[in-house]
Design a protein around this motif. Structure first.
Motif, PDB file in Angstrom:
ATOM      1  N   ILE A  23       5.940   9.841   7.846  1.00  0.00           N
ATOM      2  CA  ILE A  23       6.037  10.745   6.691  1.00  0.00           C
ATOM      3  C   ILE A  23       4.672  10.907   6.036  1.00  0.00           C
ATOM      4  N   GLY A  24       3.889   9.827   6.032  1.00  0.00           N
ATOM      5  CA  GLY A  24       2.584   9.903   5.374  1.00  0.00           C
ATOM      6  C   GLY A  24       1.627  10.830   6.084  1.00  0.00           C
ATOM      7  N   LEU A  25       1.628  10.768   7.410  1.00  0.00           N
ATOM      8  CA  LEU A  25       0.639  11.559   8.149  1.00  0.00           C
ATOM      9  C   LEU A  25       1.166  12.925   8.550  1.00  0.00           C
ATOM     10  N   TYR A  26       2.469  13.026   8.761  1.00  0.00           N
ATOM     11  CA  TYR A  26       2.992  14.313   9.199  1.00  0.00           C
ATOM     12  C   TYR A  26       4.243  14.676   8.402  1.00  0.00           C
ATOM     13  N   PRO A  27       4.051  14.984   7.119  1.00  0.00           N
ATOM     14  CA  PRO A  27       5.221  15.286   6.287  1.00  0.00           C
ATOM     15  C   PRO A  27       5.804  16.664   6.560  1.00  0.00           C
ATOM     16  N   ALA A  28       5.098  17.469   7.369  1.00  0.00           N
ATOM     17  CA  ALA A  28       5.529  18.860   7.533  1.00  0.00           C
ATOM     18  C   ALA A  28       6.965  18.940   8.039  1.00  0.00           C
ATOM     19  N   TYR A  29       7.345  18.017   8.925  1.00  0.00           N
ATOM     20  CA  TYR A  29       8.673  18.097   9.520  1.00  0.00           C
ATOM     21  C   TYR A  29       9.770  17.901   8.470  1.00  0.00           C
ATOM     22  N   ILE A  30       9.648  16.810   7.752  1.00  0.00           N
ATOM     23  CA  ILE A  30      10.705  16.511   6.782  1.00  0.00           C
ATOM     24  C   ILE A  30      10.673  17.519   5.632  1.00  0.00           C
ATOM     25  N   LEU A  31       9.475  18.027   5.320  1.00  0.00           N
ATOM     26  CA  LEU A  31       9.397  19.031   4.255  1.00  0.00           C
ATOM     27  C   LEU A  31      10.077  20.322   4.678  1.00  0.00           C
ATOM     28  N   LEU A  61      11.022   0.901   9.584  1.00  0.00           N
ATOM     29  CA  LEU A  61      10.467   1.250   8.280  1.00  0.00           C
ATOM     30  C   LEU A  61       8.972   1.544   8.381  1.00  0.00           C
ATOM     31  N   VAL A  62       8.282   0.720   9.181  1.00  0.00           N
ATOM     32  CA  VAL A  62       6.836   0.944   9.351  1.00  0.00           C
ATOM     33  C   VAL A  62       6.598   2.334   9.938  1.00  0.00           C
ATOM     34  N   ILE A  63       7.381   2.647  10.958  1.00  0.00           N
ATOM     35  CA  ILE A  63       7.189   3.944  11.617  1.00  0.00           C
ATOM     36  C   ILE A  63       7.448   5.088  10.634  1.00  0.00           C
ATOM     37  N   LEU A  64       8.528   4.959   9.849  1.00  0.00           N
ATOM     38  CA  LEU A  64       8.844   6.019   8.894  1.00  0.00           C
ATOM     39  C   LEU A  64       7.724   6.198   7.871  1.00  0.00           C
ATOM     40  N   VAL A  65       7.179   5.081   7.402  1.00  0.00           N
ATOM     41  CA  VAL A  65       6.123   5.158   6.386  1.00  0.00           C
ATOM     42  C   VAL A  65       4.921   5.937   6.933  1.00  0.00           C
ATOM     43  N   ILE A  66       4.513   5.612   8.146  1.00  0.00           N
ATOM     44  CA  ILE A  66       3.329   6.276   8.706  1.00  0.00           C
ATOM     45  C   ILE A  66       3.649   7.724   9.051  1.00  0.00           C
ATOM     46  N   LEU A  90       0.836  -1.206   0.000  1.00  0.00           N
ATOM     47  CA  LEU A  90       0.000   0.000   0.000  1.00  0.00           C
ATOM     48  C   LEU A  90       0.864   1.246   0.000  1.00  0.00           C
ATOM     49  N   SER A  91       1.961   1.185   0.746  1.00  0.00           N
ATOM     50  CA  SER A  91       2.876   2.317   0.723  1.00  0.00           C
ATOM     51  C   SER A  91       3.416   2.519  -0.687  1.00  0.00           C
ATOM     52  N   SER A  92       3.715   1.414  -1.349  1.00  0.00           N
ATOM     53  CA  SER A  92       4.292   1.497  -2.684  1.00  0.00           C
ATOM     54  C   SER A  92       3.295   2.028  -3.709  1.00  0.00           C
ATOM     55  N   VAL A  93       2.023   1.688  -3.554  1.00  0.00           N
ATOM     56  CA  VAL A  93       1.036   2.192  -4.514  1.00  0.00           C
ATOM     57  C   VAL A  93       0.542   3.573  -4.111  1.00  0.00           C
ATOM     58  N   ALA A  94       1.205   4.195  -3.146  1.00  0.00           N
ATOM     59  CA  ALA A  94       0.907   5.575  -2.751  1.00  0.00           C
ATOM     60  C   ALA A  94      -0.511   5.723  -2.229  1.00  0.00           C
ATOM     61  N   LEU A  95      -0.865   4.901  -1.269  1.00  0.00           N
ATOM     62  CA  LEU A  95      -2.149   5.087  -0.606  1.00  0.00           C
ATOM     63  C   LEU A  95      -2.093   6.387   0.188  1.00  0.00           C
ATOM     64  N   PRO A  96      -3.088   7.243   0.047  1.00  0.00           N
ATOM     65  CA  PRO A  96      -3.078   8.483   0.815  1.00  0.00           C
ATOM     66  C   PRO A  96      -2.978   8.181   2.303  1.00  0.00           C
ATOM     67  N   GLY A  97      -2.149   8.948   2.986  1.00  0.00           N
ATOM     68  CA  GLY A  97      -1.943   8.684   4.403  1.00  0.00           C
ATOM     69  C   GLY A  97      -0.642   7.940   4.641  1.00  0.00           C
ATOM     70  N   LEU A  98      -0.058   7.382   3.574  1.00  0.00           N
ATOM     71  CA  LEU A  98       1.249   6.740   3.697  1.00  0.00           C
ATOM     72  C   LEU A  98       2.270   7.565   2.910  1.00  0.00           C
ATOM     73  N   ASN A  99       3.550   7.216   3.090  1.00  0.00           N
ATOM     74  CA  ASN A  99       4.606   8.129   2.676  1.00  0.00           C
ATOM     75  C   ASN A  99       4.619   8.506   1.200  1.00  0.00           C
ATOM     76  N   ASN A 100       4.469   7.520   0.319  1.00  0.00           N
ATOM     77  CA  ASN A 100       4.649   7.830  -1.099  1.00  0.00           C
ATOM     78  C   ASN A 100       3.622   8.816  -1.646  1.00  0.00           C
ATOM     79  N   PHE A 101       2.471   8.853  -1.026  1.00  0.00           N
ATOM     80  CA  PHE A 101       1.424   9.741  -1.527  1.00  0.00           C
ATOM     81  C   PHE A 101       1.879  11.196  -1.490  1.00  0.00           C
ATOM     82  N   VAL A 102       2.531  11.578  -0.399  1.00  0.00           N
ATOM     83  CA  VAL A 102       2.953  12.964  -0.244  1.00  0.00           C
ATOM     84  C   VAL A 102       3.866  13.372  -1.399  1.00  0.00           C
TER      85      VAL A 102
END
Lengths: 420, 591
Positions: free
Chosen positions: A405-413, A398-403, A324-336
């Motif tokens: 970045i997906g839910l709170y990308p503001a920090y890394i951005l 990895l699980v933690i990073l995926v969630i 799901l992360s790979s297919v860019a499900l909204p809420g996970l990292n790749n979507f952002v």
């Protein structure tokens, strides 16, 4: 883990600890190296380097999870990568670029595959050395702080070719499927999560730093290749008969997606491409780890109808999560990252955006086919045991990073936003 | 409070992943408490905005997550948690013999959470998270019996088809960010007039593509009948009452944009009408009880889009509400039948009225209500839609809507007759109370739901959802259109009685061969292309390029080797040749 492996693992954590303790940004080393040609051993950590340093610091220990014997080589590679991502001198940059091939050659293990890899890589970058000399005759310096565009196109192209081969940009991916599938998992993780990033970093650092005018001039063609690569790789991934190969092609599709963002390089595409470089590493490393667990259990990488879900429910959930992360499900990292890249590309051209966005459909097609074949359907004859604490511990970061970045990308951005 | 109502089902999901027992109780209670909270909002103030946090803050892309409760989302939330709770309760009975119960209830709770997120989101990105979250829940639940090949295939199909719609929604999101520099729904709507008519038409079309995927409208409709592979309560909750109405919700949520794009509205009306007719005809041909209901759902969703197309958003929401009650009722009573007889094939049923007396009554209420017999719930909403078509001058759509309602009565009655009347072909007992209890509550709603129309109109008018209906004082006026509709319904009912022995036409049974068509036109060509790429182009050309290169260098090497013959005279000859060449070359310079 025996004590040697433990020591190596702990050593590989040092960069991460160093970065997390807040040291890093702004650190600089500058020693004269070869004064007649004005070459310096010059390393500096700027925000762009920092992102890739974090990536290196996280991914190297993860690859060590699945490497038994050649941990030292991985440590050497880590050192080379750190130097590469911080090099501020073009000679140094090229030096580490090529030097990385040496540990990789031994890490790939299977000789025929390793030679294929080596030849392709050297063929890609041999012209770069020529370009390097040409730049010196043009500008009289190798200092990346001074080099700022205005060089003949052919010089830029020698560099782009090297980056395109390593990332790889379609159609320079001939080496990828065999090398990704024929190497031990640790090397596959290193190649897909870090080495492809070296190519992307090359486009970002050298492409936009040293050859901005040439890159802008080449952008239409390069984007066309990247978009073709996304669609082509997705389609090839769909009918694969081997799940490791499927993941290799999915990786190819994703890096070409990132490249499309790199080539557009406006505000959104830039943020998206850099973020997506991080995301891609996280997800592809996790997927290859999953492939490793699977292969260990069923002894094959063939994509047969196994119906494994009842036997390995936890592994099934974990796989699904990263799928799901790979297919860019909204809420996970790749979507952002994908939204940002698409937003950036949209400012450039509407039709290209639509073509690029088709990947959301294609990625689901090949990834869910993989799920359906391996996990669902009538249970086959294969016997497998489920994952336990050890695998859970390996996957947890990895699980933690995926969630996160997906839910709170503001920090890394915000971190990425510091990059000029 | 609002966050609590939203997060409770998520909490339930997380707990159930780790703590398997007692799954049903945990899942039901989270949904029930959420329901109570929403009822509380009904009495103590509806409008609420809860800012959450900043997701992305870039120049030109400001995405601040917030929850936004207004009348529209409250109505949806009440349906989701209310009907959802009843179906959760029902599931305890229906699923009692299944293994992996905690996975079932975890996914159900995850669905409720995602759906609530979808309707409460004040930001399009947040809505998108819920939007794909419900898709994921649907994927997991359709494939609940994943050991069955059909179930796994249906789950994948549903996800892919939904993704085609999401492709549109994703582009719409990108476009909205470009046009309005924010994805906050309220701001987008208030700035709607900023867009040129052309851009708004494109934008609304993209939004509607998303709606088409989720609400199973042509051409993205074929996943819903296959989704019946899931457990029946799932079909009732996700594929009838709530998730599939998300498309309607999306259109209604963004209605000010749609009103500025009349072309899109017309398009929506036509797509809805064609889908409604297609599905109604297909429903007539089915021999599987659940598939009849599935096609019926598609058809009713089409009707709701017809209403949207005419600008009658209130009518669409009204029909959505009554349909949620009645379709859940039909599915749950069908679930009783399926659970007690162990089959979904209507040819193997028959004469079940005696052995399942309560279920029989409940199903009959559902059939009559959805057929539009006054004064049951759907009569009012369907009548309103038909009237609106007439008033807004969409005469063709009006005729189509009437035809759909005739067909609805026909196929539902046919299903009823095949299942409950006629000779007895199988033995069964009445379902336990935990199953018929919740179903009866839905039956009450199905009977009295029409009364909601009294309050609902003013309830929804608070967010100005009823612009096109100002000319209409009430939905209950007996007008000629109403008589046409009721007459049509009776016609359908009686036709079904007379034609009950009729063999079904396989053209309808196969739903106009749409699946086969897609297979032939899209899937097979794409597969061949992909196969050609991966079996031929890749190994021969791209990967092969290396082999060609090495072969080439070997050949060149072999040729060059021959030059080195070891004979002095040939070296001398070459040297002389080279020297002559150089001489000629430099003489050119000297000139």
């Amino acid at each position: 883990m025996n004590y040697k492996r433990s020591i190596i693992f702990l050593l590989s954590l040092i960069p991460l600890i160093f970065l997390l303790s807040g040291n890093g940004l702004g650190q600089e080393i500058k020693w004269p190296w070869f004064s007649p040609l004005n070459i310096h051993f010059h390393l500096r950590v700027d925000p762009l380097s920092l992102i890739f340093l974090y990536l290196t610091a996280v991914m190297i220990p993860i690859s060590l999870f699945v490497e038994r014997r050649r941990g030292v080589l991985i440590l050497i590679l880590q050192w080379l990568l750190i130097a590469f991502f911080t090099a501020r001198d073009l000679v140094l940059f090229t030096f580490f670029w090529e030097a990385m091939l040496i540990p990789l050659y031994f890490l790939i293990e299977r000789k025929s595959v390793a030679i294929k890899f080596l030849i392709y890589m050297i063929a890609g970058s041999v012209l770069m050395v020529l370009g390097l000399l040409a730049i010196y005759f043009q500008a009289g310096t190798f200092d990346l702080d001074v080099l700022k565009g205005g060089y003949p196109l052919w010089i830029a192209l020698t560099f782009f070719l090297a980056f395109a081969v390593k990332t790889p940009l379609f159609p320079f991916h001939g080496w990828l499927p065999d090398v990704y599938t024929g190497s031990p998992t640790s090397s596959t993780i290193l190649l897909s999560a870090l080495l492809s990033k070296a190519g992307l970093y090359g486009f970002m650092r050298i492409g936009w730093g040293v050859f901005p005018d040439s890159l802008a001039q080449m952008t239409p063609y390069l984007i066309a290749l990247a978009v073709a690569g996304v669609l082509y790789a997705s389609l090839v991934a769909w009918r694969q008969l081997d799940y490791k190969r499927l993941m290799a092609y999915s990786s190819l599709a994703h890096v070409n997606f990132i490249l499309a963002g790199v080539f557009v390089w406006n505000l959104w595409a830039r943020e998206g491409a850099i973020l997506q470089s991080v995301n891609h590493s996280i997800t592809i490393a996790a997927l290859f780890l999953v492939a490793f667990y699977l292969e260990k259990r069923i002894g094959t990488t063939t994509l047969g109808s196994f119906g494994l879900a009842p036997q390995v429910p936890r592994l099934c959930w974990l796989t699904l999560f990263f799928v799901l992360s790979s297919v860019a499900l909204p809420g996970l990292n790749n979507f952002v990252g994908e939204v940002l890249i698409l937003l950036g590309v949209f400012q450039y051209d509407l039709r290209i955006t639509a073509l690029l966005a088709l990947s959301v459909i294609l990625s689901v097609m090949y990834m869910l086919r993989f799920m359906q074949k391996v996990y669902f359907g009538p249970p086959g004859t294969l016997k497998a045991y489920d994952i336990g604490w050890k695998e859970g511990f390996q996957m947890a970061p990895l699980v933690i990073l995926v969630i996160w970045i997906g839910l709170y990308p503001a920090y890394i951005l915000k971190l990425i936003g510091m990059i000029k | 409070m609002l966050e609590l109502a939203l997060l409770l089902p998520l909490f339930g999901f997380l707990v159930l992943l780790m703590w398997p027992r007692p799954a049903g109780m945990i899942a039901c209670s989270t949904v029930f408490i959420a329901f109570l909270i929403f009822v509380h909002f009904l009495y103590y103030g509806v409008e609420k905005v809860v800012p959450l946090y900043t997701w992305v803050d870039l120049p030109g892309m400001k995405t601040h997550f917030s929850l936004h409760l207004d009348h529209l989302s409250l109505l949806m939330a009440l349906i989701i948690t209310g009907v959802g709770f009843l179906i959760h309760l029902y599931s305890i009975g229906y699923m009692e013999h299944e293994k992996d119960l905690s996975r079932y209830f975890a996914c159900m709770n995850f669905f409720i959470f995602s759906m609530l997120l979808l309707v409460l989101a004040g930001d399009l990105v947040l809505l998108f998270i819920g939007w794909e979250g419900v898709g994921l829940a649907s994927y997991l639940l359709i494939g609940f019996f994943y050991e069955r090949k059909e179930a796994a295939a249906a789950a994948t199909k549903a996800f892919v088809m939904n993704r085609i719609g999401d492709f549109g929604l994703l582009l719409a999101l990108i476009m909205i960010l470009t046009l309005f520099e924010t994805s906050e729904i309220a701001q987008v709507i208030s700035q709607a007039s900023l867009g040129t008519p052309f851009l708004l038409t494109v934008l609304t079309l993209l939004l509607f593509i998303g709606a088409m995927g989720k609400s199973a409208q042509l051409p993205l409709s074929t996943w819903l009948p296959d989704a019946m592979e899931g457990p029946t309560p799932v079909s009732a909750l996700i594929h009838a009452a709530t998730m599939v109405t998300a498309g309607i919700y999306l259109v209604v949520r963004f209605y000010p944009l749609f009103l500025l794009a009349p072309w899109t509205l017309n398009f929506i009306g036509v797509v809805g009408a064609v889908t409604a007719l297609w599905a109604a005809f297909s429903a007539m041909g089915q021999s599987d009880l659940k598939r009849v209901l599935a096609y019926s759902t598609v058809s009713q969703l089409g009707l709701m889009f017809v209403a949207c197309g005419a600008g009658a958003f209130y009518a669409a929401m009204f029909h959505l509400t009554t349909h949620a009650f009645v379709k859940a009722l039909l599915f749950l009573s069908a679930g009783n039948v399926v659970h007690m007889t162990g089959t979904t094939d209507m040819n193997k049923m028959g004469g079940l009225a005696k052995s399942l007396p309560i279920t029989h009554i409940l199903f009959l209420i559902g059939v009559l209500a959805l057929s539009g017999i006054p004064p049951l719930a759907n009569f009012f909403s369907k009548d309103l839609i038909i009237e609106q078509e007439h008033l807004s001058g969409h005469d063709r759509l009006f005729v189509m809507a009437v035809l759909v309602s005739i067909l609805t009565a026909f196929y539902l009655t046919r299903a009823y007759i095949l299942t409950f009347l006629g000779e007895k072909r199988t033995t069964a007992e009445e379902a336990p109370w935990i199953m018929w209890g919740p179903t009866s509550l839905l039956a009450v709603l199905g009977i009295a739901g029409g009364l909601l129309g009294l309050g609902l109109e003013s309830f929804l008018s608070l967010i100005k959802l009823t612009p096109a209906e100002e000319s209409l004082d009430s939905g209950f006026v007996i007008t000629p259109e109403t008589w046409i509709a009721v007459g049509g319904t009776l016609l359908g009912l009686s036709a079904a009685f007379m034609l009950r022995k009729l063999k079904v036409w396989s053209f309808f049974q196969k739903a106009f061969y749409l699946d086969a068509l897609y297979e032939r036109w899209f899937v097979i060509p794409l597969k061949s292309l992909s196969n050609a790429f991966s079996r031929w182009l890749e190994p021969v050309f791209f990967e092969g390029s290396l082999d060609w290169a090495s072969y080439g260098s070997n050949q060149v090497g072999a040729r060059l080797e021959k030059i080195e013959s070891g004979q002095i005279r040939s070296y001398v000859a070459w040297m002389a040749l080279g020297g002559a060449f150089l001489l000629v070359y430099f003489m050119g310079y000297l000139k």
